[in-house]
Design a protein around this motif. Structure first.
Motif, PDB file in Angstrom:
ATOM      1  N   ILE A   1       0.801  -1.115   0.090  1.00 54.00           N
ATOM      2  CA  ILE A   1      -0.079   0.373  -0.269  1.00 54.00           C
ATOM      3  C   ILE A   1       0.796   1.356  -0.180  1.00 54.00           C
ATOM      4  CG2 ILE A   1      -1.512   1.326   1.182  1.00 54.00           C
ATOM      5  CD1 ILE A   1      -2.666  -1.057   0.256  1.00 54.00           C
ATOM      6  N   GLY A   2       0.805   2.412  -0.651  1.00 52.90           N
ATOM      7  CA  GLY A   2       1.479   3.062  -0.607  1.00 52.90           C
ATOM      8  C   GLY A   2       1.999   3.293  -1.788  1.00 52.90           C
ATOM      9  N   ASP A   3       2.594   1.982  -2.286  1.00 56.02           N
ATOM     10  CA  ASP A   3       3.259   2.303  -4.104  1.00 56.02           C
ATOM     11  C   ASP A   3       3.132   2.537  -4.739  1.00 56.02           C
ATOM     12  OD1 ASP A   3       5.729   0.981  -2.229  1.00 56.02           O
ATOM     13  OD2 ASP A   3       5.224  -1.005  -2.976  1.00 56.02           O
ATOM     14  N   GLU A   4       3.275   3.016  -5.661  1.00 54.81           N
ATOM     15  CA  GLU A   4       3.438   3.579  -7.188  1.00 54.81           C
ATOM     16  C   GLU A   4       3.637   3.199  -8.619  1.00 54.81           C
ATOM     17  OE1 GLU A   4       4.516   7.516  -8.125  1.00 54.81           O
ATOM     18  OE2 GLU A   4       3.147   8.458  -6.768  1.00 54.81           O
ATOM     19  N   LEU A   5       2.510   2.133  -9.048  1.00 56.52           N
ATOM     20  CA  LEU A   5       2.846   0.973 -10.221  1.00 56.52           C
ATOM     21  C   LEU A   5       2.578   2.461 -11.866  1.00 56.52           C
ATOM     22  CD1 LEU A   5       2.185  -0.186  -7.680  1.00 56.52           C
ATOM     23  CD2 LEU A   5       1.007  -2.005  -9.720  1.00 56.52           C
ATOM     24  N   THR A   6       3.933   2.096 -12.405  1.00 54.20           N
ATOM     25  CA  THR A   6       3.642   2.558 -13.431  1.00 54.20           C
ATOM     26  C   THR A   6       3.407   1.898 -14.890  1.00 54.20           C
ATOM     27  OG1 THR A   6       5.086   4.482 -12.924  1.00 54.20           O
ATOM     28  CG2 THR A   6       4.711   4.143 -15.079  1.00 54.20           C
ATOM     29  N   PHE A   7       2.411   1.394 -15.777  1.00 53.25           N
ATOM     30  CA  PHE A   7       2.551   0.817 -16.532  1.00 53.25           C
ATOM     31  C   PHE A   7       2.638   1.977 -17.876  1.00 53.25           C
ATOM     32  CE2 PHE A   7      -0.350  -0.700 -12.907  1.00 53.25           C
ATOM     33  CZ  PHE A   7       0.626  -2.009 -13.444  1.00 53.25           C
ATOM     34  N   GLY A   8       3.556   1.801 -19.262  1.00 51.27           N
ATOM     35  CA  GLY A   8       3.292   2.273 -20.016  1.00 51.27           C
ATOM     36  C   GLY A   8       4.387   4.205 -19.323  1.00 51.27           C
ATOM     37  N   LYS A   9       3.211   4.835 -19.174  1.00 50.13           N
ATOM     38  CA  LYS A   9       3.433   5.907 -18.626  1.00 50.13           C
ATOM     39  C   LYS A   9       2.008   6.318 -18.115  1.00 50.13           C
ATOM     40  CE  LYS A   9       6.316   8.674 -22.022  1.00 50.13           C
ATOM     41  NZ  LYS A   9       6.558   9.750 -22.762  1.00 50.13           N
ATOM     42  N   THR A  10       1.151   5.697 -17.599  1.00 50.83           N
ATOM     43  CA  THR A  10       0.201   6.267 -16.519  1.00 50.83           C
ATOM     44  C   THR A  10       0.955   5.574 -14.921  1.00 50.83           C
ATOM     45  OG1 THR A  10      -1.140   5.276 -18.385  1.00 50.83           O
ATOM     46  CG2 THR A  10      -1.969   5.458 -15.608  1.00 50.83           C
ATOM     47  N   VAL A  11       0.720   6.197 -14.466  1.00 52.12           N
ATOM     48  CA  VAL A  11       1.185   5.924 -12.439  1.00 52.12           C
ATOM     49  C   VAL A  11      -0.236   5.714 -11.792  1.00 52.12           C
ATOM     50  CG1 VAL A  11       2.261   6.302 -10.952  1.00 52.12           C
ATOM     51  CG2 VAL A  11       3.495   7.831 -13.125  1.00 52.12           C
ATOM     52  N   LEU A  12       0.390   4.115 -11.642  1.00 51.09           N
ATOM     53  CA  LEU A  12      -1.152   4.063 -10.616  1.00 51.09           C
ATOM     54  C   LEU A  12      -0.783   4.092  -8.877  1.00 51.09           C
ATOM     55  CD1 LEU A  12      -3.171   1.669 -12.789  1.00 51.09           C
ATOM     56  CD2 LEU A  12      -3.874   4.580 -12.578  1.00 51.09           C
ATOM     57  N   ARG A  13      -1.791   4.751  -8.288  1.00 59.54           N
ATOM     58  CA  ARG A  13      -1.070   4.357  -7.438  1.00 59.54           C
ATOM     59  C   ARG A  13      -2.025   3.180  -6.065  1.00 59.54           C
ATOM     60  NH1 ARG A  13       1.957   7.498  -2.825  1.00 59.54           N
ATOM     61  NH2 ARG A  13       1.334   7.394  -0.573  1.00 59.54           N
ATOM     62  N   LEU A  14      -0.906   2.247  -5.521  1.00 60.51           N
ATOM     63  CA  LEU A  14      -2.121   1.493  -4.687  1.00 60.51           C
ATOM     64  C   LEU A  14      -2.414   1.830  -3.033  1.00 60.51           C
ATOM     65  CD1 LEU A  14      -2.199  -1.624  -4.949  1.00 60.51           C
ATOM     66  CD2 LEU A  14      -0.837  -2.548  -3.502  1.00 60.51           C
ATOM     67  N   GLU A  15      -3.591   2.085  -3.231  1.00 56.07           N
ATOM     68  CA  GLU A  15      -4.418   2.502  -2.574  1.00 56.07           C
ATOM     69  C   GLU A  15      -4.715   1.727  -1.244  1.00 56.07           C
ATOM     70  OE1 GLU A  15      -6.507   5.964  -2.781  1.00 56.07           O
ATOM     71  OE2 GLU A  15      -4.488   7.075  -3.134  1.00 56.07           O
ATOM     72  N   GLU A  16      -4.908   2.122   0.325  1.00 53.56           N
ATOM     73  CA  GLU A  16      -5.941   1.264   1.143  1.00 53.56           C
ATOM     74  C   GLU A  16      -8.000   1.320   0.491  1.00 53.56           C
ATOM     75  OE1 GLU A  16      -5.174  -0.343   5.366  1.00 53.56           O
ATOM     76  OE2 GLU A  16      -5.029   1.507   4.957  1.00 53.56           O
ATOM     77  N   MET A  17      -8.571   0.426   0.752  1.00 48.82           N
ATOM     78  CA  MET A  17      -9.973   0.655   1.017  1.00 48.82           C
ATOM     79  C   MET A  17     -10.550   1.056   2.128  1.00 48.82           C
ATOM     80  SD  MET A  17     -10.824  -0.712  -2.575  1.00 48.82           S
ATOM     81  CE  MET A  17     -12.608  -0.476  -1.552  1.00 48.82           C
TER      82      MET A  17
END
Length: 301
Positions: free
Chosen positions: A284-300
């Motif tokens: 939780i809190g890590d940033e995942l980048t696919f191509g140039k799209t950055v997505l942050r993993l967040e808690e529900m």
């Protein structure tokens, strides 16, 4: 010898060598251009064949004034998206849910054309799955086709992988509050997400992936998710730098892994590119980048 009148088309060039005759047709119909239809509510352009607005679900053959006449009084209930950006009014009687010609129009590919029915009667709200491909979930349980379940105020219902929240008006809200069960999170199952058999009944949402601008949000329950630009992935990312089949997310209750599937532009965790085909645990809190799209993993929440 008598000459017969013959209705014959003379080939071009038979009149005079090297010339092409000019033909004038007064009966020819002019070419008609297909004109898009603008929704009078949200102003989204729609193809001429569309019956309902692709964005807000408004019936394009009616006017906003006509629709308002149907709801002169406050509607008894509404279904609201998790981010609150879309709201579907529920009328007394049956309200269809689906990807096409539905009262609750959800255009995501995990939603069947005819997915479910939400019924309001005698001050109560019920939902029934009508044989959808990816299922309808209430209280963490997948409904059987034809199974009808009563919904309490603030209940969360998942159609395919689209989560909607039921909101009742004040007249029925007080009664619903007395019977409302503890808040629960619900499992998701799509054609690309394989939920472990032993966890299906009790599975809870684990986390969510959210883009920096908040426009992209993906709910994660236990299962395996394909990630890519191509339609048909469990997580579709509209990014030209993202491969059609880019990566895979493996979600368990206590562990989440990401695997790059030899994508062209790579998968990155907190700015570091990971090796292809090697699972990498994320937190939780890590940033995942696919191509140039950055997505942050967040808690529900």
């Amino acid at each position: 010898m008598m000459m017969e009148d013959v209705d014959k088309t003379i080939p071009a060039g038979d009149l005079y060598p090297g010339t092409v005759p000019t033909v004038s047709r007064t009966d020819a119909e002019p070419t008609q251009m297909a004109v898009s239809v603008e929704c009078p509510v949200c102003h989204t352009p729609n193809p001429p064949a569309e019956v309902y607005c692709m964005d807000c679900g408004f019936l394009l053959s009616s006017t906003p004034e006509e629709r308002m006449e149907e709801f002169e009084v406050s509607p008894p209930a509404v279904l609201v998206t998790q981010d609150g950006t879309r709201e579907f009014t529920l009328r007394v009687g049956e309200n269809t849910v689906g990807r096409q010609d539905a009262d609750v129009l959800l255009t995501h590919n995990t939603v069947s054309r005819k997915h479910a029915v939400v019924t309001l009667e005698d001050g109560k709200v019920y939902v029934e799955d009508i044989g959808s491909t990816n299922g309808t979930f209430v209280g963490g349980k997948k409904l059987e086709p034809g199974q009808r379940v009563e919904l309490a105020n603030s209940a969360e219902v998942v159609f395919g992988n689209q989560l909607l929240i039921l909101k009742l008006v004040a007249a029925t809200q007080e009664k619903a509050a007395e019977e409302e069960p503890p808040q629960q999170k619900y499992a998701i199952e799509t054609g690309q997400i394989s939920v472990q058999e032993q966890e299906t009944e009790q599975a809870q949402l684990v986390a969510k992936l959210v883009s920096e601008d908040g426009k992209l949000s993906y709910i994660l329950a236990p299962g395996t998710y394909s990630v890519g630009r191509r339609e048909g992935n469990a997580i579709v990312i509209p990014d030209p730098y993202c491969s059609g089949s880019h990566a895979e997310l493996r979600v368990q209750k206590s562990r989440i892994e990401v695997v790059d599937l030899e994508s062209t532009n790579g998968t990155w965790v907190n700015g570091v590119r990971i090796e292809p085909n090697e699972p990498r645990e994320v937190q939780i809190g890590d940033e995942l980048t696919f191509g140039k799209t950055v997505l942050r993993l967040e808690e529900m929440q």
